[in-house]
Design an enzyme around this catalytic site. Structure first.
Site, PDB file in Angstrom:
ATOM      1  N   GLU A 150      55.532  23.715  29.299  1.00  0.00           N
ATOM      2  CA  GLU A 150      54.363  23.778  30.188  1.00  0.00           C
ATOM      3  C   GLU A 150      53.567  22.475  30.170  1.00  0.00           C
ATOM      4  O   GLU A 150      52.397  22.440  29.746  1.00  0.00           O
ATOM      5  CB  GLU A 150      53.491  24.972  29.816  1.00  0.00           C
ATOM      6  CG  GLU A 150      54.205  26.299  30.013  1.00  0.00           C
ATOM      7  CD  GLU A 150      53.295  27.512  29.931  1.00  0.00           C
ATOM      8  OE1 GLU A 150      52.283  27.445  29.229  1.00  0.00           O
ATOM      9  OE2 GLU A 150      53.591  28.520  30.585  1.00  0.00           O
ATOM     10  N   GLU A 314      59.503  32.362  31.725  1.00  0.00           N
ATOM     11  CA  GLU A 314      58.744  33.364  30.966  1.00  0.00           C
ATOM     12  C   GLU A 314      58.199  34.388  31.958  1.00  0.00           C
ATOM     13  O   GLU A 314      57.375  34.054  32.807  1.00  0.00           O
ATOM     14  CB  GLU A 314      57.583  32.701  30.218  1.00  0.00           C
ATOM     15  CG  GLU A 314      58.037  31.631  29.236  1.00  0.00           C
ATOM     16  CD  GLU A 314      56.871  30.929  28.541  1.00  0.00           C
ATOM     17  OE1 GLU A 314      55.731  31.414  28.645  1.00  0.00           O
ATOM     18  OE2 GLU A 314      57.115  29.887  27.909  1.00  0.00           O
TER      19      GLU A 314
HETATM   20  C1  GAL Z   1      52.881  30.524  28.048  1.00  0.00           C
HETATM   21  C2  GAL Z   1      53.572  29.659  27.010  1.00  0.00           C
HETATM   22  C3  GAL Z   1      54.176  30.471  25.895  1.00  0.00           C
HETATM   23  C4  GAL Z   1      53.206  31.477  25.411  1.00  0.00           C
HETATM   24  C5  GAL Z   1      52.772  32.358  26.565  1.00  0.00           C
HETATM   25  C6  GAL Z   1      51.817  33.472  26.187  1.00  0.00           C
HETATM   26  O1  GAL Z   1      51.951  29.802  28.751  1.00  0.00           O
HETATM   27  O2  GAL Z   1      54.571  28.843  27.580  1.00  0.00           O
HETATM   28  O3  GAL Z   1      54.554  29.603  24.851  1.00  0.00           O
HETATM   29  O4  GAL Z   1      52.132  30.810  24.845  1.00  0.00           O
HETATM   30  O5  GAL Z   1      52.143  31.556  27.514  1.00  0.00           O
HETATM   31  O6  GAL Z   1      50.600  32.993  25.738  1.00  0.00           O
END
Ligand code: GAL
Length: 685
Positions: A150, A314
Site C-alpha cells: 500500500e 485484500e
Molecule cells: C490494509 C493493509 C493490511 C492490513 C489491513 C487491515 O490496509 O494492507 O496490511 O493492515 O489493511 O488493517
C-alpha cells in the site's frame, strides 16, 4: 500470466507464516486448498526474517514455507518487505525516517515510517529486494511479486531532509533555471523570489497556514514522482529474476500518487484492497447514507481505470478494528459473498481475503480474517467455500471487460490541485459524489478515464457521454483531446470553474472558460460562490425541468465568436442572476458540448443522464430496485449481467427477457427473488 490470464477467476488469502508456529503451516494450507483457496500472499512485512542483521541474509524461514507450497501445489505472491524497515536499520540510519512537516521524525513502531528519497534507504531496499528475488523468484510456487505494501497509505506526505534535497533535484530538472521556477511559482507575490536552489525546501510550517499554492502543486507531483521511482527501482530488480509468466504488482490506491504512471512503468496490473465494512463502522453508520458499502464500487471503478482487469489483494473477510480504531461488526451471512462479487463485477479476476487467521498480537488484533483466534472452522470459512463453488460456475466471465457508455474524466493535476485549493475541492468533491451516486442508484455503469493518460481521442470514442465536472487546470493536450472527442461525435459535459488555471495552477488572463471556450461555445463574464443565504444551492430551469446547481455559479453567455452558435438550454431561476443562462449547449463537429454553471447534485446528475439518453442502459433486460447494483462484463460478444443486492432484505427483480442464471445453470425470465445481500450473475442470451 499465472493470474488474470482470462482463463480463471480464483481465490487467495493473505498469510503470515511468521505469525504462527511452523507446525500450523501445513494444516493451514491443507484447509485453504479444501476450501477453494489456491494462492497466498506472504512476506510483505517480514524483512527481519530474511535479513536479521545488516548484511546477514538467511533464507531458511521462507524456504521452509515454500517447500510446503511447492509440494502442495499452491501459488505464492511474495511481498517485498520495504513497508516496514527493521529496528536495526532505523536505529543505525535515522535519516531513512519520514518526518512531520515541523521536522519531528516518525519513529519505529508502526509502518511506513521511511521516506522514498533517502539514499541509504534506497540502497538497503535495493539490496533486500535483489536478495529476496534472486533467492525466491525461481521457486515453483512463486507466481508473482507485490512491491512494498500500500504505497502512500498511512502517510502520503514526506518532509525529511532527503526529501528536500530530492525536491530540489526534481525542480532543477523541471525548470532548469531559478528564473523559470520563480515565474511558474509566481514568487514575486509576497516577496518569495528564490535566488539559490538551497533556499527551496519541501513545504514547511508557515505563519499564516498558507503555502505558495504553485509550490505545493509541484510538491504533490514530486511525492508522486518519488513513489513511482521507488516502485520502479524495485520492479526493475524483480524483472531480472522472475520466471516467464510471473508478474509484478502492488496493492492499494492511495493519494498523491499517479497510479497510472506507476502501473505503466512498473506493474503488470494493479491490485486493490477492498474493505467495504468501513461503511458499517460506528461513525459512518450513524450518518444517513443510501450508498454505504456501495461506495467501494467507486474505488473499484478507480482501480479499473488503472487496470481494466485487476486483482483484489485484500478483500474484507472479518470484522474491522485495530486496537485503537475503526470498529465494525463481523460481516453478516452473505456480505462476504456480496463484497467478493462486487469486486468481480468491476473486473477483478483474483480475490484474496485478508487474512487467513486473525492476528493474536500487535496493532491488528481486532482486524479479523476468515478464521477467528482459535482457528476453528467457522461460518465465514464455509462462505468462502461457497464463493469458490459459485466461481466454478462462472469461470467464463474471466477476462471479460466492464461495459460503460458513460465516462467521468479526471486527471492528476486537478486531483492534486483540488486538495490544496478549497474552492476547487468543494465543487469537485460535491460533483464527484453526486455523479457516482446518480450512476450507482440509477443502474448506469460508468468508467473513470484519466485524461492525462489518454494518448488519442479514439480511446474515448466508446463513451457516449463524458462528464469532466470541474477541470480547473486545462492543458493544451487536454484541450485538443476534448475537441477531438466532441468533433467526432461525443457529448461532453463540464461544470463550473472549468479552465481558469494553467498547468502551474496560475489563473489565466483570458475570457473563461479559457481553453475550453472553443469547444463549449461559452463565455463567462462573471462568477460567484453561491451565498450561504441561498443554502449553497440555486435553481435552474432546463427546458421545463427544475434542477439544482450547487456550491458555485458561473454566469454564462453563449460565446458570440463561436463558429457554430451555442444555445442557452437552461436559465437560473433563483438569486439575483435569475433569468440568465445556467446551461449552454454547443454543437461542435459531429458532437456537442454542454457547459453547466454549477456543481452537480445527485438529482441534477440523474437529470443529465436521463436527458442525454444514457441512463439505465440495461433497463430493457432487467428491472431492479435501487438497493441493487447492476454491472455488465463483456467478452467475445457475450455479456454477463451482475445483480448485487446490498440490502439486508430480499428484493424482487424482473427479467424482461430470458437469460441464463449461471449459479443455477438454467434459463430464467420474469420475476425473481434475490435474498438479502444476494448476488446473481446472468448470461444475456
Ligand atoms: C490494509 C493493509 C493490511 C492490513 C489491513 C487491515 O490496509 O494492507 O496490511 O493492515 O489493511 O488493517
Amino acid at each position: 500470466m499465472k493470474l488474470l490470464n482470462g482463463e480463471s477467476i480464483t481465490l487467495g488469502t493473505c498469510y503470515y507464516p511468521e505469525h504462527w508456529s511452523g507446525d500450523l503451516w501445513e494444516e493451514d494450507l491443507t484447509r485453504m486448498l479444501a476450501n477453494g483457496i489456491k494462492t497466498v500472499r506472504i512476506a510483505e512485512f517480514a524483512w527481519n526474517k530474511i535479513e536479521p542483521e545488516e548484511g546477514v541474509f538467511d533464507y531458511s524461514f521462507f524456504d521452509r514455507f515454500l517447500d510446503l507450497t511447492d509440494r502442495m501445489g499452491m501459488q505464492v505472491i511474495f511481498g517485498t518487505p520495504t513497508a516496514t524497515p527493521p529496528a536495526w536499520l532505523t536505529t543505525k540510519y535515522p535519516e531513512v525516517l519520514n518526518a512531520r512537516q515541523d521536522g519531528v521524525l516518525y519513529r519505529h513502531g508502526a509502518r511506513r515510517h521511511y521516506n522514498y528519497n533517502s539514499p541509504v534507504y534506497q540502497e538497503l531496499s535495493r539490496r533486500i529486494v535483489e536478495k529476496a528475488a534472486a533467492h525466491y523468484a525461481g521457486r515453483k510456487s512463486v507466481i508473482g511479486w507485490q512491491i512494498d505494501n500500500e504505497l502512500n497509505c498511512e502517510l502520503s506526505e514526506f518532509y525529511s531532509e532527503s526529501d528536500t534535497l530530492a525536491f530540489r533535484e526534481f525542480l532543477k530538472k523541471k525548470y532548469d533555471t531559478l528564473a523559470q521556477l520563480n515565474q511558474a511559482w509566481g514568487t514575486v507575490f509576497w516577496n518569495q523570489t528564490y535566488t539559490a536552489w538551497e533556499e527551496i525546501f519541501v513545504p514547511r510550517t508557515t505563519c499564516s497556514d498558507s503555502t505558495n499554492p504553485h509550490e505545493v502543486l509541484d510538491y504533490l507531483r514530486f511525492i508522486s514522482d518519488s513513489c513511482c521511482r521507488f516502485a520502479k527501482m524495485q520492479s526493475d530488480i524483480l524483472r531480472k529474476y522472475i520466471k516467464p509468466g510471473d508478474f509484478v504488482t502492488t496493492n492499494g490506491l492511495f493519494g498523491n500518487l499517479d497510479n497510472h504512471r506507476m502501473r505503466e512503468e512498473s506493474l503488470d496490473f494493479i491490485t486493490y484492497d477492498s474493505y467495504p465494512n468501513f461503511a458499517y463502522c460506528l461513525d459512518a453508520y450513524q450518518k444517513e447514507d443510501r450508498i454505504r458499502d456501495r461506495k467501494w464500487s467507486r474505488n473499484l471503478a478507480e482501480t479499473r481505470a488503472v487496470s481494466p482487469i485487476f486483482g483484489i489483494m485484500e478483500q474484507q473477510s472479518g470484522a474491522n478494528g485495530w486496537n485503537t480504531r475503526m470498529e465494525a461488526p463481523t460481516p453478516e451471512p452473505g456480505q462476504l459473498t456480496l463484497w467478493t462479487m462486487q469486486s468481480i463485477a468491476h473486473g477483478s479476476d483474483y480475490v484474496s481475503y485478508f487474512r487467513w487467521r486473525t492476528a493474536t498480537m500487535g496493532t491488528e488484533i481486532y482486524w479479523h480474517g476468515i478464521l477467528d483466534y482459535s482457528g476453528r472452522d467457522n461460518r465465514r470459512l464455509a462462505e468462502v467455500r461457497s464463493v469458490h463453488e459459485k466461481l466454478q460456475k462462472m469461470q467464463q466471465v474471466s477476462g471479460a471487460r466492464y461495459e460503460a457508455r458513460v465516462g467521468i474524466l479526471k486527471d492528476y493535476d486537478n486531483i492534486f490541485d483540488a486538495q490544496l485549493d478549497v474552492w476547487h475541492g468543494r465543487v469537485e468533491k460535491a460533483s464527484q459524489k453526486a455523479l457516482f451516486e446518480a450512476c450507482q442508484l440509477t443502474h448506469t455503469p460508468f468508467d473513470y478515464c484519466y485524461l492525462d493518460h489518454v494518448k488519442d481521442a479514439s480511446e474515448l470514442s466508446g463513451y457516449q457521454v463524458l462528464f469532466y465536472p470541474h477541470a480547473t487546470i486545462m492543458t493544451r493536450k487536454g484541450k485538443a483531446l476534448l475537441e477531438d472527442y466532441v468533433r467526432n461525435g461525443g457529448t461532453l459535459v463540464v461544470g463550473c470553474r472549468s479552465g481558469y488555471k494553467d498547468e502551474h495552477g496560475q489563473c489565466v488572463m483570458d475570457h473563461l472558460p479559457g481553453m475550453l471556450r472553443e469547444v463549449t461555445g461559452t463565455d463567462i463574464p462573471e462568477y460567484t460562490m453561491i451565498s450561504p443565504a441561498e443554502g449553497g444551492i440555486v435553481t435552474v430551469d432546463w427546458d421545463g425541468t427544475a434542477i439544482d446547481a450547487a456550491v458555485f455559479s458561473d454566469l454564462l453567455t453563449p460565446d458570440q465568436g463561436a463558429e457554430t452558435p451555442a444555445e442557452t438550454a437552461g436559465v437560473y431561476t433563483s438569486n439575483y442572476y435569475a433569468g440568465t443562462p445556467a446551461l449552454i449547449r454547443h454543437p461542435y463537429g459531429k458532437g456537442q458540448a454542454w457547459y453547466f454553471g454549477g456543481a452537480f447534485t445527485e438529482k441534477t446528475a440523474e437529470v443529465f443522464l436521463e436527458k442525454l439518453g444514457v441512463i439505465a442502459p440495461y433497463g430493457e433486460i432487467l428491472q431492479a430496485p435501487e438497493t441493487c447494483e447492476i454491472a455488465v462484463r463483456e467478452k467475445d460478444g457475450v455479456k454477463y449481467l451482475f445483480v448485487l443486492n446490498y440490502g439486508k432484505t430480499p428484493v424482487e427483480v424482473t427479467l424482461k427477457r430470458q437469460v441464463k442464471d449461471l449459479f443455477d445453470d438454467k434459463d430464467v425470465q420474469g420475476v425473481q427473488t434475490l435474498e438479502g445481500y444476494g448476488t446473481k450473475v446472468y448470461e444475456i442470451l
